[in-house]
Design an enzyme around this catalytic site. Structure first.
Site, PDB file in Angstrom:
ATOM      1  N   ARG A  43      -8.073  -0.036   5.492  1.00 28.83           N
ATOM      2  CA  ARG A  43      -7.187   0.913   4.803  1.00 28.83           C
ATOM      3  C   ARG A  43      -5.920   0.228   4.307  1.00 28.83           C
ATOM      4  O   ARG A  43      -5.309   0.681   3.352  1.00 28.83           O
ATOM      5  CB  ARG A  43      -6.780   2.046   5.764  1.00 28.83           C
ATOM      6  CG  ARG A  43      -7.943   2.916   6.187  1.00 28.83           C
ATOM      7  CD  ARG A  43      -7.468   4.065   7.026  1.00 28.83           C
ATOM      8  NE  ARG A  43      -6.532   4.887   6.261  1.00 28.83           N
ATOM      9  CZ  ARG A  43      -6.015   6.019   6.689  1.00 28.83           C
ATOM     10  NH1 ARG A  43      -6.340   6.476   7.879  1.00 28.83           N
ATOM     11  NH2 ARG A  43      -5.175   6.699   5.947  1.00 28.83           N
ATOM     12  N   ASP A  90       5.816   0.250  11.610  1.00 31.68           N
ATOM     13  CA  ASP A  90       4.525  -0.310  11.185  1.00 31.68           C
ATOM     14  C   ASP A  90       4.329  -1.764  11.608  1.00 31.68           C
ATOM     15  O   ASP A  90       3.274  -2.351  11.330  1.00 31.68           O
ATOM     16  CB  ASP A  90       4.371  -0.188   9.654  1.00 31.68           C
ATOM     17  CG  ASP A  90       4.272   1.273   9.211  1.00 31.68           C
ATOM     18  OD1 ASP A  90       4.033   2.127  10.066  1.00 31.68           O
ATOM     19  OD2 ASP A  90       4.440   1.533   8.006  1.00 31.68           O
ATOM     20  N   ARG A 146      -3.537  11.048   4.760  1.00 30.32           N
ATOM     21  CA  ARG A 146      -2.501  12.063   4.597  1.00 30.32           C
ATOM     22  C   ARG A 146      -1.608  11.817   3.384  1.00 30.32           C
ATOM     23  O   ARG A 146      -0.967  12.745   2.903  1.00 30.32           O
ATOM     24  CB  ARG A 146      -1.707  12.247   5.879  1.00 30.32           C
ATOM     25  CG  ARG A 146      -1.084  10.985   6.407  1.00 30.32           C
ATOM     26  CD  ARG A 146      -0.360  11.250   7.696  1.00 30.32           C
ATOM     27  NE  ARG A 146       0.808  12.065   7.500  1.00 30.32           N
ATOM     28  CZ  ARG A 146       0.955  13.290   7.956  1.00 30.32           C
ATOM     29  NH1 ARG A 146       0.024  13.866   8.655  1.00 30.32           N
ATOM     30  NH2 ARG A 146       2.050  13.956   7.724  1.00 30.32           N
ATOM     31  N   LYS A 190       0.842  -1.213   0.000  1.00 31.10           N
ATOM     32  CA  LYS A 190       0.000   0.000   0.000  1.00 31.10           C
ATOM     33  C   LYS A 190       0.865   1.246   0.000  1.00 31.10           C
ATOM     34  O   LYS A 190       0.620   2.202  -0.742  1.00 31.10           O
ATOM     35  CB  LYS A 190      -0.896  -0.011   1.253  1.00 31.10           C
ATOM     36  CG  LYS A 190      -1.525   1.337   1.557  1.00 31.10           C
ATOM     37  CD  LYS A 190      -2.129   1.407   2.954  1.00 31.10           C
ATOM     38  CE  LYS A 190      -1.163   1.683   4.050  1.00 31.10           C
ATOM     39  NZ  LYS A 190      -1.145   3.018   4.641  1.00 31.10           N
ATOM     40  N   ASN A 191       1.905   1.249   0.840  1.00 25.74           N
ATOM     41  CA  ASN A 191       2.704   2.468   0.989  1.00 25.74           C
ATOM     42  C   ASN A 191       3.620   2.725  -0.203  1.00 25.74           C
ATOM     43  O   ASN A 191       4.289   3.754  -0.261  1.00 25.74           O
ATOM     44  CB  ASN A 191       3.511   2.422   2.294  1.00 25.74           C
ATOM     45  CG  ASN A 191       2.599   2.592   3.500  1.00 25.74           C
ATOM     46  OD1 ASN A 191       1.431   2.965   3.340  1.00 25.74           O
ATOM     47  ND2 ASN A 191       3.117   2.326   4.690  1.00 25.74           N
ATOM     48  N   CYS A 233      -2.721  13.068  13.415  1.00 30.61           N
ATOM     49  CA  CYS A 233      -3.517  11.839  13.346  1.00 30.61           C
ATOM     50  C   CYS A 233      -3.268  11.006  14.596  1.00 30.61           C
ATOM     51  O   CYS A 233      -2.539  11.438  15.491  1.00 30.61           O
ATOM     52  CB  CYS A 233      -3.216  11.058  12.075  1.00 30.61           C
ATOM     53  SG  CYS A 233      -1.674  10.189  12.140  1.00 30.61           S
ATOM     54  N   ARG A 292       2.652  14.543  13.208  1.00 28.37           N
ATOM     55  CA  ARG A 292       2.985  14.320  11.803  1.00 28.37           C
ATOM     56  C   ARG A 292       2.970  15.594  10.947  1.00 28.37           C
ATOM     57  O   ARG A 292       2.175  15.741  10.008  1.00 28.37           O
ATOM     58  CB  ARG A 292       2.073  13.246  11.204  1.00 28.37           C
ATOM     59  CG  ARG A 292       2.192  11.940  11.966  1.00 28.37           C
ATOM     60  CD  ARG A 292       1.411  10.841  11.333  1.00 28.37           C
ATOM     61  NE  ARG A 292       2.052  10.279  10.167  1.00 28.37           N
ATOM     62  CZ  ARG A 292       1.495   9.342   9.385  1.00 28.37           C
ATOM     63  NH1 ARG A 292       0.304   8.886   9.658  1.00 28.37           N
ATOM     64  NH2 ARG A 292       2.147   8.871   8.344  1.00 28.37           N
TER      65      ARG A 292
HETATM   66  C1  EPZ Z   1       5.195   6.734   5.980  1.00 26.38           C
HETATM   67  O1  EPZ Z   1       4.611   7.846   6.635  1.00 26.38           O
HETATM   68  C2  EPZ Z   1       4.164   5.628   5.997  1.00 26.38           C
HETATM   69  N1  EPZ Z   1       2.934   6.078   5.363  1.00 26.38           N
HETATM   70  C3  EPZ Z   1       3.856   5.215   7.419  1.00 26.38           C
HETATM   71  O2  EPZ Z   1       2.986   4.088   7.371  1.00 26.38           O
HETATM   72  C4  EPZ Z   1       5.148   4.778   8.118  1.00 26.38           C
HETATM   73  O3  EPZ Z   1       4.857   4.514   9.471  1.00 26.38           O
HETATM   74  C5  EPZ Z   1       6.177   5.909   8.018  1.00 26.38           C
HETATM   75  O4  EPZ Z   1       6.379   6.298   6.628  1.00 26.38           O
HETATM   76  C6  EPZ Z   1       7.522   5.525   8.616  1.00 26.38           C
HETATM   77  O5  EPZ Z   1       8.028   4.414   7.966  1.00 26.38           O
HETATM   78  C7  EPZ Z   1       2.751   5.907   4.074  1.00 26.38           C
HETATM   79  O6  EPZ Z   1       3.637   5.444   3.366  1.00 26.38           O
HETATM   80  C8  EPZ Z   1       1.431   6.275   3.516  1.00 26.38           C
HETATM   81  P1  EPZ Z   1       7.785   9.978   7.763  1.00 26.38           P
HETATM   82  P2  EPZ Z   1       5.296   9.280   6.535  1.00 26.38           P
HETATM   83  O7  EPZ Z   1       7.670  11.240   6.983  1.00 26.38           O
HETATM   84  O8  EPZ Z   1       5.907   9.463   5.209  1.00 26.38           O
HETATM   85  C9  EPZ Z   1       8.274  13.264  11.223  1.00 26.38           C
HETATM   86  C10 EPZ Z   1       1.154   2.751   8.036  1.00 26.38           C
HETATM   87  O9  EPZ Z   1       0.707   2.225   9.079  1.00 26.38           O
HETATM   88  N2  EPZ Z   1       8.119  14.276  10.152  1.00 26.38           N
HETATM   89  O10 EPZ Z   1       8.918   9.091   7.474  1.00 26.38           O
HETATM   90  O11 EPZ Z   1       4.282  10.262   6.952  1.00 26.38           O
HETATM   91  C11 EPZ Z   1       6.988  12.466  11.427  1.00 26.38           C
HETATM   92  O12 EPZ Z   1       6.075  13.159  12.251  1.00 26.38           O
HETATM   93  C12 EPZ Z   1       1.701   4.153   8.022  1.00 26.38           C
HETATM   94  O13 EPZ Z   1       1.126   2.174   6.942  1.00 26.38           O
HETATM   95  C13 EPZ Z   1       8.291  15.598  10.452  1.00 26.38           C
HETATM   96  O14 EPZ Z   1       8.541  15.985  11.593  1.00 26.38           O
HETATM   97  O15 EPZ Z   1       6.434   9.143   7.641  1.00 26.38           O
HETATM   98  C14 EPZ Z   1       7.527  11.196  12.022  1.00 26.38           C
HETATM   99  O16 EPZ Z   1       7.726  11.376  13.394  1.00 26.38           O
HETATM  100  C15 EPZ Z   1       1.502   4.925   9.235  1.00 26.38           C
HETATM  101  N3  EPZ Z   1       8.153  16.525   9.429  1.00 26.38           N
HETATM  102  C16 EPZ Z   1       8.883  11.006  11.321  1.00 26.38           C
HETATM  103  O17 EPZ Z   1       9.229  12.313  10.820  1.00 26.38           O
HETATM  104  C17 EPZ Z   1       7.876  16.149   8.152  1.00 26.38           C
HETATM  105  O18 EPZ Z   1       7.753  17.041   7.273  1.00 26.38           O
HETATM  106  C18 EPZ Z   1       8.872  10.033  10.164  1.00 26.38           C
HETATM  107  O19 EPZ Z   1       7.775  10.327   9.302  1.00 26.38           O
HETATM  108  C19 EPZ Z   1       7.724  14.783   7.855  1.00 26.38           C
HETATM  109  C20 EPZ Z   1       7.851  13.853   8.870  1.00 26.38           C
END
Ligand code: EPZ
Length: 422
Positions: free
Chosen positions: A397, A304, A92, A22-23, A116, A121
């Site tokens: 989802r 995850d 998102r 999915k991701n 969320c 996030r």
């Molecule tokens: C992706 O989310 C995945 N979602 C998440 O999967 C997964 O948990 C995550 O990557 C980490 O592997 C999808 O692919 C749709 P990040 P993403 O940007 O891209 C912080 C699931 O269950 N951050 O790597 O949103 C953020 O808050 C989901 O399938 C900032 O501070 O994750 C987090 O603490 C849930 N500022 C960390 O970085 C930003 O601009 C990592 O987030 C972006 C992120």
């Protein structure tokens, strides 16, 4: 508002096939906006998140069709450049149309996603990347307004971000000049996106590493791409085999995509090995051994799979520790597992101490997010008696026909249709 009802205690044996991730599919769908040709994605799971992304693309003017597991997208008639709040607040990953819209059309108006259930996030790093590429960013009425043609530059991510790296890549492929993305996320889904972009004519070096070099090209063309297998779905079913002391052949699961999970599961007592185009996971006859995990970026232990692993730890002998490093609020499943008889104590917001108990007992529990739902289903498979999991729209989802896949392998599980829920 359906529920899942499970009567626990059945050992799972059989064959489950995992589909494309999915991701990976969600950003690949956004990437289809970068060309007017058709992009065909194969092995796509049937999930509500994919339908939400379809709605976003259709809203923008793209043609999208989904038959079997083949998704076709043609973005030759894009006539809107906005992703409205109603769609972005639902999912998102809709925010990931920002990069391709700016890359190809030099304009985008995308709603800010908001927080969320697993954390605040923010998207500050996505916006930083756009600004580094010379794109003008304005925030107005909850929307990001982005204008200007991207120009190659250095993008240094202070903390790794999966979505931020994907948005940066998609904005950079059609930019003027060369972009260097430093401290890029190297999750398999990022790598899959980069590979697909190359198939579409992009020039990207360093794929699979933390330093991506993107030489902008004039235009991209269509492709037919098979999506990387879902390592999180595979890990979830591996835990299912372990928690029910069963044996599963998980087709399309690959060790190189989930090494850290496999190490932890084997340490606890499972036997896992590759066979044909997948892995065999054998549960242990005796109680599993406790272990410690810390969630990290790939190739570390994935956040995850943290909740699912915790469900398994609830029944292990000894004390396990879970440290969540990626999200600040990803322990919503703890209190639900405790309702099933688990002994879990939180230390601050990032650490959970799990003391194994010999048996969980079925209960009514509520899912709070996608992976938490999976953890509750797993706990229910092992628990004594009946477990009723509500709010399973979270599960829909990210897991394609989960209860059917589990039922075929011997689980006593059914979906109960409910018209309204308190
Ligand atoms: C992706 O989310 C995945 N979602 C998440 O999967 C997964 O948990 C995550 O990557 C980490 O592997 C999808 O692919 C749709 P990040 P993403 O940007 O891209 C912080 C699931 O269950 N951050 O790597 O949103 C953020 O808050 C989901 O399938 C900032 O501070 O994750 C987090 O603490 C849930 N500022 C960390 O970085 C930003 O601009 C990592 O987030 C972006 C992120």
């Amino acid at each position: 508002m359906d529920r899942i009802r499970i009567v626990g205690g059945k050992s799972l044996n059989g064959h489950i096939r995992v589909k494309g991730a999915k991701n990976a599919v969600l950003p690949l769908m956004a990437a289809a906006l970068l060309t007017e040709d058709e992009v065909v994605l194969r092995d796509v799971p049937n999930l509500s998140d994919i339908r939400t992304m379809t709605d976003v693309l259709i809203h923008l003017g793209a043609e999208v069709s989904f038959e079997g597991d083949v998704l076709r997208i043609k973005a030759n008639n894009i006539n809107k450049f906005d992703a409205p709040y109603e769609l972005v607040s639902k999912m998102r990953a809709s925010f990931w149309v920002l990069g391709p819209l700016v890359g190809r059309f030099h304009q985008a108006k995308v709603s800010l996603p908001g927080g969320c259930a697993i954390g605040t996030r923010p998207v500050d790093r996505h916006l930083y990347a756009m600004e580094q590429l010379g794109v003008n960013i304005d925030i107005q009425n909850g929307y990001v307004l982005a204008t200007g043609k991207p120009k190659g530059n250095k993008i240094y991510f202070q903390i790794k971000t999966v979505g931020g790296t994907m948005n940066a890549l998609m904005a950079a492929v059609l930019a003027d000049g060369t972009t260097e993305i430093i401290n890029a996320a190297a999750e398999p889904e990022v790598t899959d996106l980069a590979r697909c972009l190359v198939e579409m004519g992009a020039d990207i070096k360093g794929i699979g590493t933390q330093r991506l070099i993107v030489n902008g090209v004039e235009s991209l063309h269509g492709t037919s791409h098979t999506v990387v297998p879902d390592r999180i779905e595979a890990a979830t079913y591996a835990v299912a085999a372990g928690i029910t002391q069963g044996q599963l052949y998980i087709e399309n699961a690959h060790l190189y995509l989930m090494e850290d999970v496999v190490f932890s599961l084997c340490y606890m007592g499972l036997d896992i090995f590759e066979k044909d185009n997948g892995i065999i996971v054998k549960g242990a006859d005796c109680r599993l051994k406790a272990t410690d995990i810390t969630t990290e970026e790939f190739p570390g232990f994935p956040t995850d799979v943290q909740a699912q692993m915790m469900a398994l730890m609830c029944l292990a002998e000894g004390t396990s520790t879970v440290t969540e490093n990626i999200f600040e609020n990803r322990f919503m499943h703890v209190q639900e597992l405790v309702r099933m008889g688990a002994d879990i104590r939180l230390q601050g917001s990032r650490t959970a101490i799990v003391r194994g108990v010999p048996q969980l007992s079925g209960a009514q529990v509520m899912a709070s997010d996608l992976r938490a739902s999976a953890a509750l289903v797993l706990a229910g498979l092992a628990a004594k008696g009946e477990t009723l999991v509500s709010r399973i729209y979270h599960l829909d989802r990210g897991y394609d026909h989960m209860e059917e896949k589990l039922r075929v392998c011997g689980a006593d599980i059914e979906r109960i249709k409910i018209k309204s829920e308190e």
